[in-house]
Design an enzyme around this catalytic site. Structure first.
Site, PDB file in Angstrom:
ATOM      1  N   TYR B 101      84.771 -53.794  79.355  1.00 45.76           N
ATOM      2  CA  TYR B 101      85.147 -55.020  78.647  1.00 45.76           C
ATOM      3  C   TYR B 101      83.873 -55.741  78.224  1.00 45.76           C
ATOM      4  CZ  TYR B 101      86.937 -59.765  77.895  1.00 45.76           C
ATOM      5  OH  TYR B 101      87.240 -60.980  77.357  1.00 45.76           O
ATOM      6  N   GLU B 188      85.893 -60.266  71.044  1.00 40.08           N
ATOM      7  CA  GLU B 188      86.147 -59.494  72.256  1.00 40.08           C
ATOM      8  C   GLU B 188      86.391 -58.018  71.930  1.00 40.08           C
ATOM      9  OE1 GLU B 188      89.164 -60.765  75.585  1.00 40.08           O
ATOM     10  OE2 GLU B 188      90.192 -59.343  74.284  1.00 40.08           O
TER      11      GLU B 188
END
Lengths: 356, 379
Positions: B101, B188
């Protein structure tokens, strides 16, 4: 007396010839604010409502010794206006303008912060953007807060909102609780002055006896303020949080009012204040009574015990107050009550729980 | 503005981030054609602005054009968390050895951009933050910007292999540029994937743009999705009103965002359910009042409406005129309660009473009155 502005505030209005700038200049002058200069690039040499207009802030400061600025310029020029005021040596910069891109605000914020740490004086200070400004009732007002709802007194008010602040201030005034300063810090995600800065200033201000804090959903400023209160603020604080019914993920008008990733909810913020002993009003109309109540039992335990002892000692050397009261005719008691209207209003607002 | 994955990937591609080729489809036929053009195995992904698409059956693999047709047809029939799927992204599929991530977002309290990095990718990061916070690395980006050596140092513990480390650092630098120059409030990549061959890829993309910066990004206009906006939301945007629909039956029109939220809360406090958030702003022209009433009555089964106006700079008489003119043009079929206080309140009351309307002074009274009216309508 107040925080950030008072009778010595000498104001320059950036964007004075615009619609909002011109209107609010009139309002501020009428309230008694010393508006010494205005700035609109290209209109230097003109006058607006008797206020001299300059092409730049540095010129205006050199000619008028302005020490505070208020910004009404459009959003695309607003960050530049903050830089200009800071570089001209202005000590307080209040940015009313709404709609600044966060990237622009960040740059201006850090420029002001760097100057402040270099100066070591706590100046310049940025308030806003996207805020209604501030007012020290009877002394000065900078921004757009309506003067007629305020009255001088002991309560400091700090809020992320505009009209909700007016609502609360009016209710305080009606309850007989005047204000030292009412400060709107702004509804953006990045703002120059946060709750902690305001609490610190109110805590140090000898005329402020109690503080009303009006927060809303989004961010963690309220949670950090609660921790600060626990460690550093001895004056009573009452809090209110708007947005208890706001759904997550939706921006509620203010750019900063959004519950994201499950954090920034009203419930969390209310719990943070309650955990440190700050009373939280469920609805705005509870604020005046909570404030009156908190101010009524304000003195720390040790002081209160000492005061109680002294009072008991005095009471022992004269007739009991209750007996004396009974001895007075009812009409005389009523007259005595009428001489203290503010006190009575406070007690009424507190639902009879205050100052007993 | 929240971007769809396919839009966010367009933005990422512009900054040179490694996203796999793909295109958006609105019909199974389009999906089949895109899959045929891409060749090999493709992934079909629902384009809705909510998390948890995979769990809801909105992400499927397809081996060849015919399967792509079937999968796209299935996904386009879905409604995920209340949102109907109108588009799917058809993209080349990748084999995945590892999922990480990586995101950049604004840290409001430190007033700096923040990098968040985790070896636990491909899952809900909020869940990771709750259950295993130690697995998330946080690093602020200094005011001067991010330097490549800082990116490498941050990523080194998670990328032991040299080529992967340089690829990941390059991705982080490009993500930073996309975030900063692109005026994002969130950029993101989840998952940031490593293939068995050691290629590092941005397999998914989530972007939130700073709406205040739209004046300097003309290119954002093409991303504004008319399907995502209800009629009410569009009218609100065009008229400069701030509006959010809620589930209740008591409408409210308020000046100021904080007061509007407090009004909703007060409706709930006194036992009602607010139908909306609506900040009419400082203006009081009849056109805005009419638009506000039309939006609320058009979108919700509203039983009564409350006006809550605190006249500071806004003049109460202007608002009263706005209400009167608006009602003359288009009468309201449900009860209206008006609360006005502040500047020019007396003139406002006069205007209202001349037109058969009245107003309360206190906010609490106004809210209780509108709830009572709504109950009368129900009864």
């Amino acid at each position: 007396m107040s925080i950030f502005i008072d009778k010595s505030t000498r104001l320059v209005v950036q964007g004075i010839t615009g619609r909002d700038g011109a209107f609010h200049t009139g309002q501020m002058v009428a309230y008694g604010t010393k508006v010494v200069a205005g700035v609109t690039p290209g209109k230097g040499g003109e006058k607006l409502q008797g206020v001299p207009v300059f092409d730049g802030v540095a010129e205006a400061v050199a000619a008028t010794r302005a020490n505070a600025s208020v910004i009404y310029v459009p959003a695309v020029f607003a960050a530049d206006a903050i830089f200009e005021a800071a570089d001209a040596g202005v000590g307080l910069i209040v940015c009313i303008t709404e709609g600044l891109p966060v990237r622009d605000t960040l740059a201006a914020y850090h420029h002001v912060a760097a100057l402040r740490s270099r100066n070591g004086t706590g100046r310049p200070r940025l308030v806003g953007p996207n805020c209604p400004g501030l007012i020290s009732p009877g002394l000065s007002k900078v921004g757009i807060l309506p003067g007629h709802i305020c009255k001088p007194g002991p309560v400091g008010v700090v809020s992320r909102s505009g009209t909700l602040t007016y609502e609360v201030v009016q209710q305080l005034t009606h309850a007989g609780l005047g204000q030292s300063t009412c400060l709107g810090i702004g509804g953006d995600p990045v703002i120059g002055t946060n709750f902690i800065d305001a609490l610190e200033a109110f805590a140090a201000d000898p005329r402020t006896e109690g503080i009303v804090l009006i927060g809303e959903i989004g961010g963690s400023d309220e949670e950090e303020a609660a921790q600060f209160i626990k460690r550093h603020v001895r004056k009573p604080v009452v809090a209110f949080i708007a947005g208890q019914t706001a759904p997550p993920g939706k921006r509620m008008g203010h750019a900063g009012a959004i519950i994201s990733g499950g954090t920034g909810t009203a419930a969390e913020k209310m719990a943070a204040f309650e955990a440190v002993g700050v009373p939280v009003a469920n609805i705005p109309s509870e604020i005046p009574s909570l404030m009156a109540e908190a101010m009524g039992r304000r003195r720390p335990r040790s002081n209160r015990a000492a005061a109680g002892k002294a009072r008991r000692a005095r009471a022992a050397s004269r007739p009991r107050p209750a007996a004396r009261d009974r001895a007075r005719p009812a009409a005389k008691r009523a007259r005595a009550r009428a001489r203290k209207p503010a006190r009575r209003a406070v007690a009424r607002a507190a639902g009879g729980r205050g100052r007993r | 503005m929240n971007l769809h994955e396919y839009q966010a990937k367009e933005l990422f591609a512009r900054y040179g981030l490694p996203v796999l080729p793909g295109q958006v489809a609105q019909t199974p036929e389009e999906a089949r054609d895109i899959a045929a053009a891409l060749g090999g195995t493709v992934v079909i992904k629902a384009q809705v602005l909510v998390g948890g698409r995979g769990k809801a059956g909105g992400v499927k693999l397809a081996h060849g054009p015919d399967e792509a047709y079937d999968r796209a047809r299935d996904i386009l029939a879905l409604t995920i968390k209340g949102l109907p799927v109108r588009k799917v992204l058809v993209a080349r599929a990748a084999e995945i050895a590892r999922e990480l991530y990586l995101a950049i977002l604004l840290d409001r309290s430190r007033k700096l951009p923040l990098i968040m990095l985790s070896a636990a990718g491909g899952v809900d990061i909020e869940e990771v933050a709750r259950t295993a916070p130690h697995r998330i690395v946080r690093r602020h980006i200094p005011l001067e910007g991010l330097r490549p050596y800082q990116a490498r140092a941050l990523l080194k513990p998670l990328f032991r292999e040299g080529s992967q480390l340089t690829q990941a650092a390059d991705i982080l630098m490009k993500l930073w540029r996309a975030y900063s120059e692109g005026d994002c409030s969130l950029a993101e990549i989840n998952p940031l994937a490593v293939t068995p061959e050691g290629k590092v890829l941005a397999l998914d993309a989530k972007v939130i743009l700073d709406d205040n910066a739209d004046v300097r990004h003309r290119e954002w206009e093409i991303w504004r999705d008319p399907d995502e906006e209800t009629l009410g939301q569009r009218v609100a945007r065009e008229k400069g009103l701030s509006y959010v629909k809620l589930d209740g039956d008591i409408g409210c029109v308020v000046n100021g965002a904080g007061l509007a939220m407090a009004t909703m809360d007060l409706i709930k406090h006194y036992g009602g359910e607010p139908a909306n958030f609506l900040d009419i702003g400082g203006s009081s022209n009849p056109e805005k009042v009419t638009a506000a009433l039309r939006i609320i009555t058009g979108e919700s089964r509203v039983r009564a409406i409350l006006f809550n106006i605190f006249g500071g700079i806004t003049r109460c008489d202007d608002v009263a005129n706005g209400i009167v003119q608006s009602l003359k043009q288009s009468p309201l079929p449900i009860p209206l309660v008006i609360r006005l206080t502040g500047t020019n309140e007396e003139q406002a009351r006069k205007i209202l009473s001349e037109n058969g309307l009245s107003a309360t002074t206190s906010m609490d009274e106004g809210v209780r009155a509108v709830i009572a009216k709504a109950q009368e309508v129900t009864a």
